[in-house]
Design a protein around this motif. Structure first.
Motif, mmCIF file in Angstrom:
data_model
loop_
_atom_site.group_PDB
_atom_site.id
_atom_site.type_symbol
_atom_site.label_atom_id
_atom_site.label_comp_id
_atom_site.label_asym_id
_atom_site.label_seq_id
_atom_site.Cartn_x
_atom_site.Cartn_y
_atom_site.Cartn_z
ATOM 1 N N CYS A 127 47.001 36.965 38.646
ATOM 2 C CA CYS A 127 45.729 36.436 38.139
ATOM 3 C C CYS A 127 45.167 35.357 39.053
ATOM 4 O O CYS A 127 43.969 35.143 39.127
ATOM 5 N N HIS B 156 37.671 39.601 37.940
ATOM 6 C CA HIS B 156 38.710 39.678 36.934
ATOM 7 C C HIS B 156 38.185 38.968 35.694
ATOM 8 O O HIS B 156 37.705 37.847 35.796
ATOM 9 N N CYS C 79 41.985 39.927 30.159
ATOM 10 C CA CYS C 79 43.159 40.064 31.030
ATOM 11 C C CYS C 79 44.390 40.490 30.237
ATOM 12 O O CYS C 79 45.111 41.412 30.619
ATOM 13 N N HIS D 81 47.233 38.968 29.703
ATOM 14 C CA HIS D 81 48.532 38.376 30.031
ATOM 15 C C HIS D 81 48.894 37.298 29.009
ATOM 16 O O HIS D 81 48.034 36.579 28.527
ATOM 17 N N CYS E 137 48.290 33.542 30.679
ATOM 18 C CA CYS E 137 47.294 33.261 31.727
ATOM 19 C C CYS E 137 45.939 32.860 31.136
ATOM 20 O O CYS E 137 45.620 33.208 30.010
ATOM 21 N N HIS E 138 45.146 32.141 31.925
ATOM 22 C CA HIS E 138 43.748 31.819 31.618
ATOM 23 C C HIS E 138 43.575 30.899 30.422
ATOM 24 O O HIS E 138 42.652 31.068 29.615
HETATM 25 ZN ZN LIG Z 1 44.489 37.574 34.358
#
Ligand SMILES: [Zn+2]
Ligand SMILES: [Zn+2]
Length: 292
Positions: free
Chosen positions: A34, A40, A45, A47, A50-51
């Protein structure tokens, strides 16, 4: 079962999307894939960690996995229309206690579910009013932040990253989240848009992220506020801008080094010394839980 997991599942049971922050109150770093991904969408996403708040979920299995993935992290709930929450964040270190008293006296803060933070602040949980409400300082109310769309707050029983003290429910967890009176909604909404001026830091790269749909415009607005600040208010305005930009960093909408460069540039434009600029940026970033 550990206390954080119990709390996370209880919050998810109320329909609140929760996720884990690192111990330092910063979002967990993105995975390698990522980090380098271009084109993206953080929101889709998928995950586990993530983020930042895009990892938030109210699904018990996912919540359990997320808590397991970040042992000793801080539990956080995503605010905004997505969770139906708007949190009034009172920071006593920046005049929040007086501002809260003013708001109470004006009848703007009805009794509601409340948290005492690990640094002695307060989080008042209200029902999100539905229309877009940005996360930002409440205008004209020092020490009061609105955590709404694009934001999150730390949940009990997380430990505060500086004091080591726990966040705790000041009302019974399970108490009702009150509706906001219309006058409080008005305090939280941005004033009519001013004519935007051209950002002079167009080399700074921003990317949509963290529920920030127009990071370029938001960054320009923060920087512009510093340029337009009256002489006696420049330092305070630079600090406020640093906090706003720090939230963009936390949301992954702007790179931290770019953020510091942009703030330093505009600080010089506003005739601030290097020392004043460094102090304002460090203070603003620190108060958003980011090491500058
Ligand atoms: Zn991601
Ligand atoms: Zn990832």
């Amino acid at each position: 079962m550990n206390q954080i997991l119990t709390a996370a599942l209880a919050a998810a049971g109320r329909g609140w999307p929760v996720f884990m922050l690192g111990r330092s109150k910063r979002p967990v770093a993105n995975c390698d894939a990522c980090r380098v991904a271009t084109d993206h969408d953080p929101a889709s996403c998928g995950h586990l960690t993530c983020h930042g708040f895009y990892a938030a979920s109210a699904h018990p299995a996912r919540v359990t996995a997320n808590v397991d993935a970040v042992p000793r992290g801080q539990l956080a709930v995503r605010t905004g229309a997505v969770s139906g929450l708007l949190v009034v964040d009172v920071d006593p270190a920046h005049g929040g206690t007086k501002s809260m008293t003013d708001l109470l006296n004006e009848g703007l803060l009805p009794r509601t579910l409340r948290v005492v933070t690990g640094s002695g602040g307060q989080h008042l949980y209200y029902a999100h009013p539905g229309q877009h409400v940005p996360s930002r300082p409440m205008p004209g109310r020092p020490g009061i932040d609105i955590k709404a769309d694009g934001g999150y707050v730390v949940l009990p029983p997380s430990l505060h990253h500086r004091t080591g003290l726990p966040y705790r429910w000041a009302t019974v967890n399970g108490s009702a989240v009150s509706e906001m009176p219309p006058a409080l909604i008005a305090e939280c909404l941005p004033p009519a848009p001013a004519k935007p001026s051209t950002p002079q830091t167009s080399s700074t790269t921003t990317q949509p992220g963290g529920g920030i749909s127009c990071p370029d415009k938001l960054l320009a607005a923060h920087l512009d506020a510093v340029r337009r600040a009256a002489k006696g208010k420049r330092r305070a305005t630079l600090y406020g801008a640093a906090r706003g930009v720090a939230r963009m960093v936390a949301a992954g909408a702007i790179d931290q080094a770019d953020a510091v460069t942009a703030l330093t540039f505009v600080g010089h434009q506003a005739a601030q010394s290097d020392r004043e600029i460094r102090a304002a940026i460090a203070g603003g970033f620190r108060d958003e839980g980011i090491a500058a």
